[in-house]
Every structure is written in structure tokens, then in C-alpha cells.
Design an enzyme around this catalytic site. Structure first.
Site, PDB file in Angstrom:
ATOM      1  N   HIS A   1     -50.707  68.462 -36.913  1.00  0.00           N
ATOM      2  CA  HIS A   1     -51.679  68.344 -38.179  1.00  0.00           C
ATOM      3  C   HIS A   1     -52.992  67.982 -37.801  1.00  0.00           C
ATOM      4  O   HIS A   1     -53.208  67.492 -36.713  1.00  0.00           O
ATOM      5  CB  HIS A   1     -50.913  67.454 -38.889  1.00  0.00           C
ATOM      6  CG  HIS A   1     -50.727  66.003 -38.343  1.00  0.00           C
ATOM      7  ND1 HIS A   1     -49.708  66.094 -37.363  1.00  0.00           N
ATOM      8  CD2 HIS A   1     -51.358  65.007 -38.409  1.00  0.00           C
ATOM      9  CE1 HIS A   1     -49.518  64.875 -37.010  1.00  0.00           C
ATOM     10  NE2 HIS A   1     -50.536  64.299 -37.432  1.00  0.00           N
TER      11      HIS A   1
HETATM   12  C1  COA Z   1     -52.882  63.956 -23.683  1.00  0.00           C
HETATM   13  C2  COA Z   1     -51.558  63.665 -23.573  1.00  0.00           C
HETATM   14  C3  COA Z   1     -50.691  65.134 -23.949  1.00  0.00           C
HETATM   15  C4  COA Z   1     -51.224  63.193 -22.157  1.00  0.00           C
HETATM   16  O1  COA Z   1     -49.820  62.556 -22.233  1.00  0.00           O
HETATM   17  P1  COA Z   1     -49.246  62.162 -20.659  1.00  0.00           P
HETATM   18  O2  COA Z   1     -49.382  63.348 -19.792  1.00  0.00           O
HETATM   19  O3  COA Z   1     -48.125  61.435 -20.909  1.00  0.00           O
HETATM   20  O4  COA Z   1     -50.671  61.191 -20.279  1.00  0.00           O
HETATM   21  P2  COA Z   1     -50.580  59.807 -20.456  1.00  0.00           P
HETATM   22  O5  COA Z   1     -49.820  59.247 -21.803  1.00  0.00           O
HETATM   23  O6  COA Z   1     -50.068  59.096 -19.095  1.00  0.00           O
HETATM   24  O7  COA Z   1     -52.122  59.514 -20.323  1.00  0.00           O
HETATM   25  C5  COA Z   1     -53.229  59.729 -19.453  1.00  0.00           C
HETATM   26  C6  COA Z   1     -54.474  59.042 -19.560  1.00  0.00           C
HETATM   27  O8  COA Z   1     -54.935  59.663 -20.813  1.00  0.00           O
HETATM   28  C7  COA Z   1     -55.170  58.572 -21.862  1.00  0.00           C
HETATM   29  N1  COA Z   1     -54.878  59.254 -22.926  1.00  0.00           N
HETATM   30  C8  COA Z   1     -53.545  59.954 -23.193  1.00  0.00           C
HETATM   31  N2  COA Z   1     -53.845  60.550 -24.695  1.00  0.00           N
HETATM   32  C9  COA Z   1     -54.950  60.114 -25.251  1.00  0.00           C
HETATM   33  C10 COA Z   1     -55.635  60.324 -26.487  1.00  0.00           C
HETATM   34  N3  COA Z   1     -55.187  61.335 -27.059  1.00  0.00           N
HETATM   35  N4  COA Z   1     -56.806  60.126 -26.456  1.00  0.00           N
HETATM   36  C11 COA Z   1     -57.619  59.313 -25.412  1.00  0.00           C
HETATM   37  N5  COA Z   1     -56.971  58.879 -24.423  1.00  0.00           N
HETATM   38  C12 COA Z   1     -55.936  59.536 -24.311  1.00  0.00           C
HETATM   39  C13 COA Z   1     -54.218  57.503 -21.304  1.00  0.00           C
HETATM   40  O9  COA Z   1     -54.748  56.285 -21.855  1.00  0.00           O
HETATM   41  C14 COA Z   1     -54.058  57.567 -20.037  1.00  0.00           C
HETATM   42  O10 COA Z   1     -55.711  57.123 -19.516  1.00  0.00           O
HETATM   43  P3  COA Z   1     -55.687  56.341 -18.006  1.00  0.00           P
HETATM   44  O11 COA Z   1     -55.222  57.332 -16.993  1.00  0.00           O
HETATM   45  O12 COA Z   1     -57.091  55.772 -18.054  1.00  0.00           O
HETATM   46  O13 COA Z   1     -54.545  55.302 -18.296  1.00  0.00           O
HETATM   47  C15 COA Z   1     -50.915  62.871 -25.169  1.00  0.00           C
HETATM   48  O14 COA Z   1     -51.323  61.507 -24.654  1.00  0.00           O
HETATM   49  C16 COA Z   1     -51.176  63.370 -26.325  1.00  0.00           C
HETATM   50  O15 COA Z   1     -52.292  63.046 -26.876  1.00  0.00           O
HETATM   51  N6  COA Z   1     -50.261  64.159 -26.974  1.00  0.00           N
HETATM   52  C17 COA Z   1     -50.282  64.414 -28.335  1.00  0.00           C
HETATM   53  C18 COA Z   1     -49.280  63.961 -28.897  1.00  0.00           C
HETATM   54  C19 COA Z   1     -49.456  64.267 -30.541  1.00  0.00           C
HETATM   55  O16 COA Z   1     -50.364  64.634 -30.822  1.00  0.00           O
HETATM   56  N7  COA Z   1     -48.422  63.855 -31.273  1.00  0.00           N
HETATM   57  C20 COA Z   1     -48.424  64.092 -32.830  1.00  0.00           C
HETATM   58  C21 COA Z   1     -46.946  63.948 -32.841  1.00  0.00           C
HETATM   59  S1  COA Z   1     -46.752  64.177 -34.760  1.00  0.00           S
END
Ligand code: COA
Length: 170
Positions: A48
Site C-alpha cells: 500500500h
Molecule cells: C528493505 C527491506 C526489504 C530490508 O530487509 P532485510 O534484507 O531483512 O534487511 P534488514 O532488516 O537487515 O535491514 C538492513 C538495513 O537497512 C535498514 N532498514 C531496513 N528497512 C528500512 C526502511 N524501510 N527504512 C530505513 N532503513 C531500513 C536497517 O535498519 C538495516 O540498517 P543497518 O545495516 O544500518 O543495521 C525491509 O526492511 C523492508 O522495508 N521491507 C518492506 C516491508 C513492508 O513494506 N511491509 C509491509 C507489509 S504490510
């Protein structure tokens, strides 16, 4: 008209001229905007409040191109005629203003790369591997499979080395 009616029903606005590939999934939907010259590849997953928006009213291509298997987190804004490469992941609420290489994860405002490689299945719900959601038995099997593959690779390397060694070296 169809675009307006479906927007009223779903909260998703897709310009009729946008080009969309196969098997696009828009989860939750509300607040999604897909602009006129946006292009979306196959197997894209978005949540969304995602916007594939323009940054100018000039004619021609002014919206992004999203590659196959890209995941766009909730609230991500992808702005301008930029390219998000195949398999890239855009974090929730990121604002992406420049091209994203294939397979890259980007987060933040403006979006910056993070050193995470998506692992495992082609389509990752929420863009993350979600290991904890896996059955412990499946996880144990996965670990064994990885270890077996590593051992096989090491054995093959040792055998190759042994074949290359001059006779009598043992
Ligand atoms: C970006 C994403 C895919 C990364 O996932 P991941 O591979 O598991 O990575 P991590 O959670 O280990 O995060 C990696 C780094 O990015 C940062 N980070 C992750 N997501 C972030 C975001 N949305 N905004 C800012 N920083 C973010 C973490 O703090 C971490 O930073 P660091 O290396 O300094 O510790 C995930 O965090 C994300 O945003 N997914 C989308 C989920 C979503 O929209 N869900 C809605 C469901 S209704």
C-alpha cells in the site's frame, strides 16, 4: 472511466496508459498510484501507498520502470524516469530518485543502498527472508543441504588438486 471506478473501489489509481507485466501483486492496495508512463515487469510485489510518480509535466517518459521480481515496500515513492533493476528491493517509505541496480536493496530518503542480498525464494513476502516463519525441521534440512553442498564443493576441489599433482607426490 474504468480507472476512476476501480480507484473508488480499491484506492488504487492506475493510469490506463501504464504498462504492467504479468502477475503483479498489490497487497493491501490503498493509496497506490501508478503513473501514465510507468512500466512494470513481471512478478512485481508492491504494498500500500506505493507511488510510481513523475517529477515533471514534460511530455515523454516521466515515470519509473520497474524490473521483474522487484519488491516495493509500503509507502515507497519511486519518482522520475528511473529504472529499478530486476530483483531489487525498495524498503518501506523509501524515496527513490535514481536508478537502482538489479538485486540491490535500497532504503531511506533519499534511498541509499544497503548490503543485503535477498536470499532464498524468488518472491519474498515483505521483502525479507522471514526465516523464523519456517518450520524448524525445514530450517534444519536447509542447513544440512547447505553444508552438504559446501562439503561436495571442497571434495571436488581436493580431487581436482590431487589429479593435477605430479605422480609420487603423496
Ligand atoms: C528493505 C527491506 C526489504 C530490508 O530487509 P532485510 O534484507 O531483512 O534487511 P534488514 O532488516 O537487515 O535491514 C538492513 C538495513 O537497512 C535498514 N532498514 C531496513 N528497512 C528500512 C526502511 N524501510 N527504512 C530505513 N532503513 C531500513 C536497517 O535498519 C538495516 O540498517 P543497518 O545495516 O544500518 O543495521 C525491509 O526492511 C523492508 O522495508 N521491507 C518492506 C516491508 C513492508 O513494506 N511491509 C509491509 C507489509 S504490510
Amino acid at each position: 472511466m474504468l480507472s476512476h471506478i476501480s480507484r473508488m473501489l480499491t484506492g488504487i489509481e492506475i493510469h490506463p496508459a501504464a504498462r504492467i507485466g504479468r502477475r503483479l501483486v498489490i497487497d493491501h492496495g490503498d493509496g497506490v498510484v501508478i503513473g501514465e508512463t510507468a512500466e512494470i515487469g513481471d512478478d512485481v510485489l508492491m504494498y500500500h501507498q506505493v507511488t510510481l510518480g513523475g517529477t515533471s509535466l514534460a511530455g515523454g517518459k516521466r515515470h519509473p520502470t520497474i524490473g521483474d521480481k522487484v519488491i516495493l515496500g509500503a509507502g515507497a515513492k519511486i519518482l522520475g524516469p528511473i529504472v529499478v533493476g530486476e530483483g531489487a528491493r525498495v524498503g518501506a517509505n523509501a524515496v527513490v530518485l535514481s536508478d537502482v541496480p538489479p538485486g540491490q536493496t535500497v532504503v531511506g530518503i533519499p534511498a541509499r543502498p544497503v548490503d543485503r542480498k535477498p536470499a532464498g525464494a524468488d518472491v519474498l513476502p515483505y521483502g525479507t527472508p522471514c526465516d523464523e516463519a519456517l518450520d524448524p525441521g525445514v530450517r534444519a534440512l536447509e542447513a544440512l543441504r547447505t553444508e552438504l553442498a559446501e562439503l561436495r564443493a571442497r571434495l571436488a576441489a581436493l580431487e581436482a588438486e590431487r589429479r593435477r599433482a605430479p605422480a609420487g607426490d603423496d
